[in-house]
Design a protein around this motif. Structure first.
Motif, PDB file in Angstrom:
ATOM      1  N   GLU B  93      27.526  34.415  45.429  1.00 53.43           N
ATOM      2  CA  GLU B  93      26.601  35.573  45.158  1.00 53.43           C
ATOM      3  C   GLU B  93      27.491  36.699  46.351  1.00 53.43           C
ATOM      4  O   GLU B  93      27.203  38.072  45.424  1.00 53.43           O
ATOM      5  CB  GLU B  93      25.473  35.217  46.074  1.00 53.43           C
ATOM      6  N   THR B  94      28.638  36.428  46.660  1.00 51.16           N
ATOM      7  CA  THR B  94      28.623  37.847  47.855  1.00 51.16           C
ATOM      8  C   THR B  94      29.694  38.191  46.621  1.00 51.16           C
ATOM      9  O   THR B  94      30.390  39.248  46.927  1.00 51.16           O
ATOM     10  CB  THR B  94      29.150  37.409  48.806  1.00 51.16           C
ATOM     11  N   LEU B  95      30.224  37.660  45.502  1.00 50.36           N
ATOM     12  CA  LEU B  95      31.426  38.032  45.123  1.00 50.36           C
ATOM     13  C   LEU B  95      31.039  39.176  44.063  1.00 50.36           C
ATOM     14  O   LEU B  95      29.974  38.606  43.182  1.00 50.36           O
ATOM     15  CB  LEU B  95      32.485  36.728  44.288  1.00 50.36           C
ATOM     16  N   SER B  96      31.488  39.739  42.791  1.00 53.13           N
ATOM     17  CA  SER B  96      30.654  39.960  41.873  1.00 53.13           C
ATOM     18  C   SER B  96      31.582  39.280  40.932  1.00 53.13           C
ATOM     19  O   SER B  96      32.290  38.593  40.989  1.00 53.13           O
ATOM     20  CB  SER B  96      32.166  41.475  41.264  1.00 53.13           C
ATOM     21  N   ALA B  97      31.778  39.986  39.494  1.00 51.61           N
ATOM     22  CA  ALA B  97      31.709  38.731  38.434  1.00 51.61           C
ATOM     23  C   ALA B  97      32.811  38.844  38.187  1.00 51.61           C
ATOM     24  O   ALA B  97      33.423  38.046  37.763  1.00 51.61           O
ATOM     25  CB  ALA B  97      30.602  39.273  37.097  1.00 51.61           C
ATOM     26  N   THR B  98      33.583  39.820  37.767  1.00 52.93           N
ATOM     27  CA  THR B  98      35.252  39.158  38.104  1.00 52.93           C
ATOM     28  C   THR B  98      35.962  39.152  39.272  1.00 52.93           C
ATOM     29  O   THR B  98      36.925  37.131  39.100  1.00 52.93           O
ATOM     30  CB  THR B  98      35.901  40.930  38.301  1.00 52.93           C
ATOM     31  N   GLU B  99      35.129  39.122  40.613  1.00 55.04           N
ATOM     32  CA  GLU B  99      36.170  38.224  41.563  1.00 55.04           C
ATOM     33  C   GLU B  99      35.601  36.607  41.752  1.00 55.04           C
ATOM     34  O   GLU B  99      36.665  35.831  41.480  1.00 55.04           O
ATOM     35  CB  GLU B  99      35.474  38.655  43.070  1.00 55.04           C
ATOM     36  N   ASN B 100      34.409  36.153  41.145  1.00 58.49           N
ATOM     37  CA  ASN B 100      34.166  34.988  40.495  1.00 58.49           C
ATOM     38  C   ASN B 100      35.277  34.160  39.508  1.00 58.49           C
ATOM     39  O   ASN B 100      35.923  33.499  40.239  1.00 58.49           O
ATOM     40  CB  ASN B 100      32.825  35.162  40.794  1.00 58.49           C
ATOM     41  N   LEU B 101      35.322  34.538  38.604  1.00 57.79           N
ATOM     42  CA  LEU B 101      36.165  34.520  38.104  1.00 57.79           C
ATOM     43  C   LEU B 101      37.802  33.930  37.572  1.00 57.79           C
ATOM     44  O   LEU B 101      38.308  32.948  37.635  1.00 57.79           O
ATOM     45  CB  LEU B 101      36.062  35.406  36.272  1.00 57.79           C
ATOM     46  N   GLN B 102      38.367  35.716  38.973  1.00 58.41           N
ATOM     47  CA  GLN B 102      39.269  35.152  39.236  1.00 58.41           C
ATOM     48  C   GLN B 102      39.576  34.343  40.126  1.00 58.41           C
ATOM     49  O   GLN B 102      40.895  33.322  39.580  1.00 58.41           O
ATOM     50  CB  GLN B 102      39.186  36.867  39.317  1.00 58.41           C
ATOM     51  N   LEU B 103      38.501  34.148  41.182  1.00 59.53           N
ATOM     52  CA  LEU B 103      38.841  33.062  41.871  1.00 59.53           C
ATOM     53  C   LEU B 103      38.631  31.597  40.843  1.00 59.53           C
ATOM     54  O   LEU B 103      39.691  30.443  41.393  1.00 59.53           O
ATOM     55  CB  LEU B 103      37.769  33.646  42.774  1.00 59.53           C
ATOM     56  N   PHE B 104      37.859  31.942  40.265  1.00 55.56           N
ATOM     57  CA  PHE B 104      37.738  30.144  39.196  1.00 55.56           C
ATOM     58  C   PHE B 104      39.466  30.367  38.408  1.00 55.56           C
ATOM     59  O   PHE B 104      39.523  28.686  38.592  1.00 55.56           O
ATOM     60  CB  PHE B 104      36.303  29.679  38.652  1.00 55.56           C
ATOM     61  N   CYS B 105      39.661  31.201  38.152  1.00 59.55           N
ATOM     62  CA  CYS B 105      40.851  31.691  37.148  1.00 59.55           C
ATOM     63  C   CYS B 105      42.358  30.626  38.764  1.00 59.55           C
ATOM     64  O   CYS B 105      42.925  29.819  37.771  1.00 59.55           O
ATOM     65  CB  CYS B 105      41.569  32.637  36.754  1.00 59.55           C
ATOM     66  N   ARG B 106      41.842  30.765  39.703  1.00 56.19           N
ATOM     67  CA  ARG B 106      42.964  30.212  40.001  1.00 56.19           C
ATOM     68  C   ARG B 106      43.385  29.212  40.900  1.00 56.19           C
ATOM     69  O   ARG B 106      43.955  28.830  40.641  1.00 56.19           O
ATOM     70  CB  ARG B 106      43.593  31.692  42.049  1.00 56.19           C
ATOM     71  N   LEU B 107      41.940  28.755  40.730  1.00 51.80           N
ATOM     72  CA  LEU B 107      41.534  27.378  41.208  1.00 51.80           C
ATOM     73  C   LEU B 107      41.553  26.678  40.196  1.00 51.80           C
ATOM     74  O   LEU B 107      42.683  25.266  40.845  1.00 51.80           O
ATOM     75  CB  LEU B 107      40.664  27.292  41.808  1.00 51.80           C
ATOM     76  N   ASN B 108      42.352  27.116  39.251  1.00 55.02           N
ATOM     77  CA  ASN B 108      42.629  25.950  37.770  1.00 55.02           C
ATOM     78  C   ASN B 108      44.302  26.452  37.552  1.00 55.02           C
ATOM     79  O   ASN B 108      44.326  25.926  36.565  1.00 55.02           O
ATOM     80  CB  ASN B 108      41.831  27.025  36.714  1.00 55.02           C
ATOM     81  N   GLY B 109      44.667  26.955  38.805  1.00 50.92           N
ATOM     82  CA  GLY B 109      45.632  27.140  38.335  1.00 50.92           C
ATOM     83  C   GLY B 109      46.068  28.563  37.774  1.00 50.92           C
ATOM     84  O   GLY B 109      47.480  28.430  36.953  1.00 50.92           O
ATOM     85  N   LEU B 110      45.605  29.377  36.925  1.00 50.14           N
ATOM     86  CA  LEU B 110      45.776  30.907  36.602  1.00 50.14           C
ATOM     87  C   LEU B 110      46.249  32.012  38.047  1.00 50.14           C
ATOM     88  O   LEU B 110      45.182  31.808  38.402  1.00 50.14           O
ATOM     89  CB  LEU B 110      44.826  31.284  35.734  1.00 50.14           C
ATOM     90  N   HIS B 111      47.424  32.484  37.540  1.00 46.55           N
ATOM     91  CA  HIS B 111      47.574  33.389  38.930  1.00 46.55           C
ATOM     92  C   HIS B 111      48.471  34.775  37.950  1.00 46.55           C
ATOM     93  O   HIS B 111      48.178  34.787  36.860  1.00 46.55           O
ATOM     94  CB  HIS B 111      48.887  32.934  39.637  1.00 46.55           C
ATOM     95  N   GLY B 112      47.984  36.100  38.453  1.00 41.45           N
ATOM     96  CA  GLY B 112      47.912  37.346  38.146  1.00 41.45           C
ATOM     97  C   GLY B 112      47.986  37.430  37.121  1.00 41.45           C
ATOM     98  O   GLY B 112      46.364  37.143  36.553  1.00 41.45           O
ATOM     99  N   ALA B 113      48.434  38.128  36.700  1.00 38.25           N
ATOM    100  CA  ALA B 113      48.173  38.699  35.116  1.00 38.25           C
ATOM    101  C   ALA B 113      47.572  38.109  33.843  1.00 38.25           C
ATOM    102  O   ALA B 113      46.084  38.030  33.380  1.00 38.25           O
ATOM    103  CB  ALA B 113      48.794  39.179  34.227  1.00 38.25           C
ATOM    104  N   ALA B 114      47.751  37.062  34.543  1.00 39.28           N
ATOM    105  CA  ALA B 114      46.845  35.510  32.695  1.00 39.28           C
ATOM    106  C   ALA B 114      45.776  35.051  33.985  1.00 39.28           C
ATOM    107  O   ALA B 114      45.065  34.911  32.855  1.00 39.28           O
ATOM    108  CB  ALA B 114      48.183  33.991  33.656  1.00 39.28           C
ATOM    109  N   ALA B 115      45.445  35.025  34.744  1.00 39.98           N
ATOM    110  CA  ALA B 115      43.655  34.704  35.560  1.00 39.98           C
ATOM    111  C   ALA B 115      43.534  36.450  35.262  1.00 39.98           C
ATOM    112  O   ALA B 115      41.977  36.039  34.756  1.00 39.98           O
ATOM    113  CB  ALA B 115      43.711  34.854  36.572  1.00 39.98           C
ATOM    114  N   ARG B 116      43.988  37.593  35.413  1.00 39.60           N
ATOM    115  CA  ARG B 116      42.942  39.085  34.676  1.00 39.60           C
ATOM    116  C   ARG B 116      42.677  38.510  33.750  1.00 39.60           C
ATOM    117  O   ARG B 116      41.469  39.227  32.819  1.00 39.60           O
ATOM    118  CB  ARG B 116      44.248  40.120  34.915  1.00 39.60           C
ATOM    119  N   ARG B 117      43.657  38.586  32.586  1.00 38.07           N
ATOM    120  CA  ARG B 117      43.239  37.960  30.871  1.00 38.07           C
ATOM    121  C   ARG B 117      42.340  37.544  30.845  1.00 38.07           C
ATOM    122  O   ARG B 117      41.107  37.673  29.432  1.00 38.07           O
ATOM    123  CB  ARG B 117      44.492  38.279  30.255  1.00 38.07           C
TER     124      ARG B 117
END
Lengths: 278, 362
Positions: B93-117
């Motif tokens: 709840e405290t994070l924005s939609a983008t921050e949420n998705l990027q967090l879960f991207c990182r936790l799924n092994g996507l980093h940097g540009a791949a996570a943003r994309r």
């Protein structure tokens, strides 16, 4: 890992049977997952900066209060009490700050997002380690403000910048280790307020029954026994030596060893309790 | 049958909370690439079952495998194969939609540009781009669900658990969610969803398990479940309301059952076991010179199935089961908020809105 976008016109999902899968987490992934979780913690701090009230105000209040309250009685005057009390308050304040780790963890774990963390193929320790790592920011703030307050009030540490910086670093490392105790309470407790209750019952004897504020030889002998084995006493002594004269003694080693033991015991306990808690 | 064409295989799952057996011996078998619906009222054990399958809860007894991997012995493997979207959105709840998705991207092994994309792609896909940087507390229920589902799709898991994906959503948002689920299945996902809405299970699921008090009380396709209840029902609409009595007598002579008449609507309703007997009814009516405006042969609705199987209307979290409104079956049940949700328990639906209705103009 695939980074293709979802294209609704053609099948993109790799079938479960055709995937290469691991049944364990590598140490590298553990570190990456923990750092990702720490980043989340830092974003949360940025969103709710009022969380930092305690680490900014408490050091100011404690430093002024204890120095003027006990200065005359313990050391004759405030100026000669500063070298004794500033390391003591530094240790006490930063460790007190680490209690909040457990309280916040409890509040956090009650949220739905922790369900998602559990359903992800990530290191089990990451949600806890990440939260604790993010709290290092709190310890750094509390450390800086306490030292600054000391300097403002006339504390002139003989260890110089390097000695004081090393002392601050040592306190941060030890506080982080001790926060695993409170993280464990945070995981097993039912509510945030009970975490606070249990934690302060541990914290007060640990920080006050030490050499943080008074000289040990003024204490009754039975109490001296406890104070001398209390790891907080060793940490306070190590900080006094580092900041006061820039010397590294075996006290630093004892403080670090104690911290390592605490992590070794409480980190697995906390993670196991966290995994059990559905 | 090999284990690989089964996305989920569960045998005798049991979970007890204190003295309450929340799940009491559930068996499930879900074919890869299908949508499987678990249908039941609140407290039936749906969520507990999903939590056990998703490694969030350890079963007290029984076993379950996901694509052949045991949830107890290989939980880490299972977690790489599943996406879980909870009943209440499990995003931060405290994070924005983008921050949420990027967090879960990182936790799924996507980093940097791949996570943003990947985050940007998902935001676009789920129509959240405009709100991407806003705090989540200003999000509507539908937006939260979409974000939640987007977060579950980062790793493109071959199996998705959707726990009551549309509970509390308004009808329009619900229809959007249905479309999204259908699109996912088209990309090759297997979906196991729970729902309290009979209509939702009927619309989306290839197979349905009806669950009540922690047990599977029936399992099959929507049609099989309806067939298991037995009789279809024949509705006759007369041209002339004065013919109702004569028509009732004729129908009773042919089928041996007296129809229920509603003279205002010039309509007669009667259960038929054998659809071919309808011809006999029509012949007899023509012989009696009774003109029909229309007729329809309806299969029982899932609502009727549910009532027949559980012996009672869904007993929890249902308001107004007795005065269930006249919502066409093709529409979603009215649900502006949780308290307004209800399960339709009408015994009859409008024939013209049912897709499985055989309609003949006389």
């Amino acid at each position: 890992m695939s980074t293709r976008t979802l294209d609704p016109t053609r099948p993109t999902i790799v079938p479960g049977a055709q995937r290469t899968l691991r049944n364990r987490v590598t140490p590298g992934q553990t570190v990456r997952d923990s750092l990702a979780m720490a980043r989340r913690g830092l974003i949360k701090v940025r969103r709710t900066p009022e969380q930092l009230f305690d680490v900014t105000l408490q050091p100011i209040i404690f430093t002024v209060m204890f120095t003027f309250l006990f200065g005359g009685a313990v050391a004759g005057d405030v100026a000669s009490y500063l070298p004794i009390v500033i390391p003591g308050i530094l240790v006490q304040t930063v460790i007190t700050t680490s209690v909040v780790t457990g309280v916040q963890l409890r509040e956090d774990m009650d949220k739905g997002v922790f369900d998602r963390f559990k359903s992800l193929p990530i290191a089990r320790i990451a949600p806890l380690a990440g939260a604790l790592l993010a709290d290092v920011l709190r310890y750094l703030i509390a450390t800086t403000i306490t030292i600054t307050m000391g300097l403002v009030m006339g504390w002139r540490p003989g260890g110089g910048f390097v000695g004081v910086a090393l002392a601050g670093l040592l306190v941060v490392v030890c506080a982080w280790s001790i926060s695993w105790i409170f993280a464990f309470f945070g995981v097993i407790a039912r509510s945030a307020s009970s975490v606070q209750g249990i934690s302060f019952m541990v914290l007060f004897p640990l920080t006050f029954l030490s050499n943080a504020f008074v000289s040990v030889d003024t204490l009754p002998s039975w109490l001296q026994g406890f104070v001398n084995v209390n790891p907080v006493s060793h940490l306070v002594t190590a900080v006094r030596e580092l900041a006061g004269s820039g010397t590294l003694t075996h006290e630093v080693g004892i403080a670090l060893l104690g911290s390592a033991v605490i992590v070794a015991v409480f980190a697995p306990l906390a993670v196991r309790a966290y995994m059990r808690k559905a | 049958m090999s284990s690989t064409d089964r996305a989920v295989e569960a045998h005798g799952l049991v979970k007890t909370f204190g003295s309450h057996r929340a799940v009491d011996g559930v068996d499930l078998s879900v074919r890869t690439g299908s949508v499987y619906g678990v249908l039941g009222p609140n407290g039936a054990g749906k969520t507990t079952t999903i939590r056990m399958l998703a490694t969030l809860l350890r079963p007290d007894a029984g076993s379950a495998t996901i694509f052949g991997h045991d949830v107890g012995r290989e939980p880490f493997v299972v977690r790489q194969l599943i996406g879980v979207t909870g009943q209440y959105a499990s995003v931060d709840e405290t994070l924005s939609a983008t921050e949420n998705l990027q967090l879960f991207c990182r936790l799924n092994g996507l980093h940097g540009a791949a996570a943003r994309r990947r985050s940007n792609d998902l935001l676009e896909e789920f129509d959240l781009t405009e709100a991407a940087t806003r705090p989540l507390k200003n999000f509507s229920g539908g937006m939260r669900r979409r974000l939640d589902l987007a977060a579950s799709l980062i790793a493109q898991p071959p199996l998705l658990f959707l726990d009551e994906p549309t509970t509390g959503l308004d009808p329009r948002t619900r229809a959007q969610m249905w479309a999204t689920i259908r699109r996912l299945v088209a990309t090759g996902s297997t979906v196991l969803l729970t729902t309290q809405y009979l209509e939702e299970a009927d619309q989306l699921a290839d197979r349905i398990a009806v669950i009540d008090h922690g047990r599977v009380v029936a399992e099959g396709t929507g049609d099989e479940l309806k067939a298991s209840v037995g009789a279809q029902s024949l509705q006759l609409t007369l041209v002339d309301a004065d013919d109702v009595t004569a028509a009732s007598r004729t129908v009773e002579q042919v089928l041996g059952t007296s129809p229920v008449a509603s003279p205002e609507a010039r309509r007669l309703t009667v259960p038929v076991d054998d659809a071919t007997r309808v011809t006999d009814v029509l012949t007899a009516l023509r012989a009696a010179a009774i003109d029909l405006a229309g007729l329809s042969l309806d299969k029982p609705t899932l609502d009727e199935v549910f009532l027949a199987l559980t012996g009672s209307p869904t007993d929890t979290d249902v308001t107004g089961t007795d005065d269930a409104g006249d919502v066409p079956a093709g529409d979603v049940p009215a649900a502006g908020s949780r308290t307004e949700t209800r399960i339709e328990t009408r015994t009859k639906t409008h024939p013209e809105t049912r897709s499985d209705t055989m309609e003949v103009s006389a």
